[in-house]
Motif scaffolding. Structure first.
Motif, short mmCIF file in Angstrom:
data_model
loop_
_atom_site.label_atom_id
_atom_site.label_comp_id
_atom_site.label_asym_id
_atom_site.label_seq_id
_atom_site.Cartn_x
_atom_site.Cartn_y
_atom_site.Cartn_z
N ALA A 43 2.35 9.91 0.82
CA ALA A 43 1.41 9.39 1.35
C ALA A 43 1.29 9.61 2.86
CB ALA A 43 0.85 7.90 0.76
N THR A 44 0.30 10.16 3.46
CA THR A 44 -0.09 10.15 4.69
C THR A 44 -0.26 8.65 5.49
OG1 THR A 44 -2.48 10.38 4.52
CG2 THR A 44 -0.89 12.34 4.51
N PRO A 45 -0.01 8.70 6.79
CA PRO A 45 -0.22 7.18 7.43
C PRO A 45 -1.71 6.73 7.31
CG PRO A 45 1.21 8.22 8.68
CD PRO A 45 0.91 9.33 7.49
N GLN A 46 -2.32 7.87 7.16
CA GLN A 46 -3.94 7.52 7.21
C GLN A 46 -4.06 6.89 5.64
OE1 GLN A 46 -2.64 10.41 8.30
NE2 GLN A 46 -3.32 10.12 10.33
N ALA A 105 0.79 -1.44 -0.01
CA ALA A 105 0.00 0.06 0.09
C ALA A 105 0.52 1.23 0.05
CB ALA A 105 -0.68 0.17 1.27
N ALA A 106 2.04 1.13 0.87
CA ALA A 106 2.74 2.39 0.78
C ALA A 106 3.65 2.61 -0.44
CB ALA A 106 3.68 2.12 1.92
N ALA A 152 -3.12 3.56 5.58
CA ALA A 152 -4.21 2.62 6.30
C ALA A 152 -5.26 2.51 5.55
CB ALA A 152 -4.33 3.31 7.73
N ALA A 153 -5.69 3.35 4.98
CA ALA A 153 -7.20 3.32 4.22
C ALA A 153 -6.88 2.25 3.19
CB ALA A 153 -7.61 4.45 3.53
N LEU A 154 -5.94 2.39 2.26
CA LEU A 154 -5.79 1.54 1.25
C LEU A 154 -5.39 0.07 1.70
CD1 LEU A 154 -5.31 1.16 -1.90
CD2 LEU A 154 -2.95 1.75 -1.67
N ARG A 155 -4.54 -0.03 2.77
CA ARG A 155 -4.67 -1.49 3.11
C ARG A 155 -5.69 -2.22 3.40
NH1 ARG A 155 0.09 -3.54 5.13
NH2 ARG A 155 -1.02 -4.58 6.77
#
Length: 313
Positions: free
Chosen positions: A43-46, A35-36, A49-52
């Motif tokens: 990309a932000t951590p949020q 995802a990253a 996390a949303a893509l994961r």
């Protein structure tokens, strides 16, 4: 015959299960967070996390595997991150150039290789045989992209007989698109003909001195009938095998040639997906190509039944 077909079908299912498992594991064990990587360094951590969560990467591995298998059973290969469309739809949109390129390449290779291979075996040790073998070794060592560039230089740029690249516009006719495939098909077909020629020659040499061939000659049959009806038919199984393997290799190996000629096929789709880290596309393309490998091998096995009735037993 029914048992033969059933065995092959069960073998296909077993192979595809192994391939699906390997593809699933490779994507999950690749270095870094998929995802990253797909979202990039900004990309932000949020966002990650949303893509994961969207890709189901936040679930336990066994749950992901079960969900992955359930998707495949429904014919769902996921959704492309960058194209915003189902993976199967994206591959289907690019399938036509790759399909016809592979088909025409195999036809060109077979038309070149089989007659020369048969004649080369019949004239074993002659100047024709030595010349054919030498040219086959030379063709096998020539990169298809380099040959493609030569064909572009001479037949497209210098003489203007064929288009340089592309696949025609959205409303282009089939003949127009066919003209775009002539040069890449010859580039792949000439290179692929080398292996088919050598297998045809070797297979024919194995049967030309068999007893049934000498018996056919002793009955007064013409040489053409002896060679084509008796010898070639019994030498056909290895030739069919190598043609099937060549077709399977062309499906997955036309990436560079499609890039050289600017064809919007599956190969160019995979290249762009790798550059953009579009994992769903990469994963789906691997599965589709593997399925085509298995299907082509199954069809070749079915052709064995038509060529040699002894296979039934």
């Amino acid at each position: 015959m029914g048992r033969y077909v059933l065995q092959r079908l069960l073998g296909m299912l077993a192979v595809m299960f192994v391939v699906v498992t390997i593809v699933f594991v490779i994507v999950r064990i690749a270095p870094g967070d998929p995802a990253a990587v797909m979202l990039g360094p900004d990309a932000t951590p949020q966002d990650v996390a949303a893509l994961r969560g969207r890709l189901g990467l936040d679930r336990p591995l066994l749950v992901q595997y079960a969900f992955f298998l359930a998707q495949l059973v429904r014919g769902d290969l996921g959704e492309s991150i960058f194209l915003n469309q189902p993976v199967l739809s994206a591959i289907a949109d690019r399938a036509e150039p790759t399909f016809f390129l592979t088909l025409f390449s195999i036809l060109i290779a077979a038309v070149i290789a089989i007659p020369i291979g048969v004649l080369s075996a019949y004239k074993r040790g002659s100047l024709f045989d030595q010349s054919a073998t030498t040219l086959a070794m030379l063709a096998a060592s020539v990169p298809s992209f380099w040959l493609g560039l030569l064909l572009i230089q001479f037949f497209a740029v210098r003489f203007g007989l064929f288009p340089v690249s592309g696949y025609g516009g959205p409303g282009a006719s089939f003949m127009t698109r066919l003209s775009h495939l002539v040069l890449p098909a010859f580039a792949l077909g000439i290179v692929s003909s080398a292996l088919i020629l050598r297998f045809t020659r070797a297979s024919m040499l194995d049967v030309l001195n068999d007893d049934y061939v000498r018996t056919a000659r002793s009955k007064g049959m013409s040489e053409f009938r002896v060679v084509m009806k008796h010898a070639f038919k019994n030498a056909l199984i290895p030739v069919l095998t190598v043609i099937g393997l060549t077709a399977a290799l062309l499906v997955s190996g036309a990436v560079v040639t499609e890039t050289v000629f600017g064809l919007p096929g599956v190969g160019s789709l995979v290249v762009s997906a790798v550059l953009r880290r579009d994992y769903p596309i990469i994963q789906g393309a691997l599965l589709v190509i593997a399925a085509l490998y298995v299907l082509i091998n199954f069809l070749i096995d079915m052709l064995y039944l038509a060529v040699d009735p002894r296979v039934r037993y």
